[in-house]
Design a protein around this motif. Sequence first.
Motif, mmCIF file in Angstrom:
data_model
loop_
_atom_site.group_PDB
_atom_site.id
_atom_site.type_symbol
_atom_site.label_atom_id
_atom_site.label_comp_id
_atom_site.label_asym_id
_atom_site.label_seq_id
_atom_site.Cartn_x
_atom_site.Cartn_y
_atom_site.Cartn_z
ATOM 1 N N MET A 169 0.786 -1.225 -0.046
ATOM 2 C CA MET A 169 0.109 -0.190 -0.021
ATOM 3 C C MET A 169 0.920 1.200 0.011
ATOM 4 O O MET A 169 0.489 2.192 -0.549
ATOM 5 C CB MET A 169 -1.128 0.020 1.341
ATOM 6 C CG MET A 169 -2.081 -1.099 0.943
ATOM 7 S SD MET A 169 -3.101 -1.098 -0.412
ATOM 8 C CE MET A 169 -3.726 0.618 -0.094
ATOM 9 N N ILE A 170 2.033 1.151 0.808
ATOM 10 C CA ILE A 170 2.996 2.458 0.890
ATOM 11 C C ILE A 170 3.668 2.787 -0.630
ATOM 12 O O ILE A 170 3.660 3.638 -1.243
ATOM 13 C CB ILE A 170 3.871 2.340 2.210
ATOM 14 C CG1 ILE A 170 3.262 2.524 3.383
ATOM 15 C CG2 ILE A 170 5.032 3.186 1.778
ATOM 16 C CD1 ILE A 170 4.094 1.986 4.374
ATOM 17 N N VAL A 173 0.625 4.023 -2.897
ATOM 18 C CA VAL A 173 0.356 5.611 -2.622
ATOM 19 C C VAL A 173 1.650 6.332 -3.238
ATOM 20 O O VAL A 173 1.310 7.465 -3.671
ATOM 21 C CB VAL A 173 0.184 5.740 -1.111
ATOM 22 C CG1 VAL A 173 0.394 7.054 -0.800
ATOM 23 C CG2 VAL A 173 -0.963 5.067 -0.655
ATOM 24 N N ILE A 176 1.319 6.771 -6.881
ATOM 25 C CA ILE A 176 0.220 7.591 -7.409
ATOM 26 C C ILE A 176 0.942 8.911 -7.008
ATOM 27 O O ILE A 176 0.569 9.882 -7.898
ATOM 28 C CB ILE A 176 -0.904 7.259 -6.566
ATOM 29 C CG1 ILE A 176 -1.524 6.089 -7.090
ATOM 30 C CG2 ILE A 176 -2.228 8.365 -6.824
ATOM 31 C CD1 ILE A 176 -2.640 5.545 -5.979
ATOM 32 N N ALA A 177 1.403 9.145 -6.022
ATOM 33 C CA ALA A 177 2.054 10.669 -5.876
ATOM 34 C C ALA A 177 2.947 11.073 -6.722
ATOM 35 O O ALA A 177 2.924 12.070 -7.433
ATOM 36 C CB ALA A 177 2.788 10.590 -4.409
#
Length: 191
Positions: A169-170, A173, A176-177
């Motif tokens: 998940m990290i 994310v 995506i950033a």
Amino acid sequence: MGSKPKKSDIEKSDISHIMYFYIKALHIIFIVTWFAGMFYIVRLFIYNTEAQEKDELEKQILSNQFSIMIKRLWLGITWPSAILTLIFGGWVAYLFGSIPTWLWIKLALVAGLYAYHFTLHKIYKDESKGIFKYTSQQLRIWNEGATVFLFAIVMLVTVKQSMSLLWGMIGLVAFIAILLAAIRIYKTLRK
């Protein structure tokens, strides 16, 4: 004493094992063509949206050409690939047997990918009626949806045993950033 397996049982097992790999290969092929369609269709939506800002003659010529390209890509490649991906994926899951935890997560991501596909279909229907609800910048951001799903699914399938859910998940994310930052930088450079 245990009985010896019959020759016909061994042959069925071998055929099933071989068939699994052919079906899996077809599943992967249609995943690739489906993603190719989703990546390119949004680019065409962007170009078609930007064509609406041109003078009337140029707008008409570009819109007609983009409409043909969009329809052929969406109905001739992307939709059939999405359907065949689902058919062969279901077949692979059936042949695979039990469904481990990582596969349930993949199936959830695939469900999200189909939801994304349906949003593209809505944009397709709107643009084919001459309705342009989104700016080219909004479409550029939306275009990365397929990229995010591709990244998440491939990472999960490839490193399923050695990746924790938290780090996965990290990583997602962070990815995506980075994508959003790249879009912002591109927008600045375009101006």
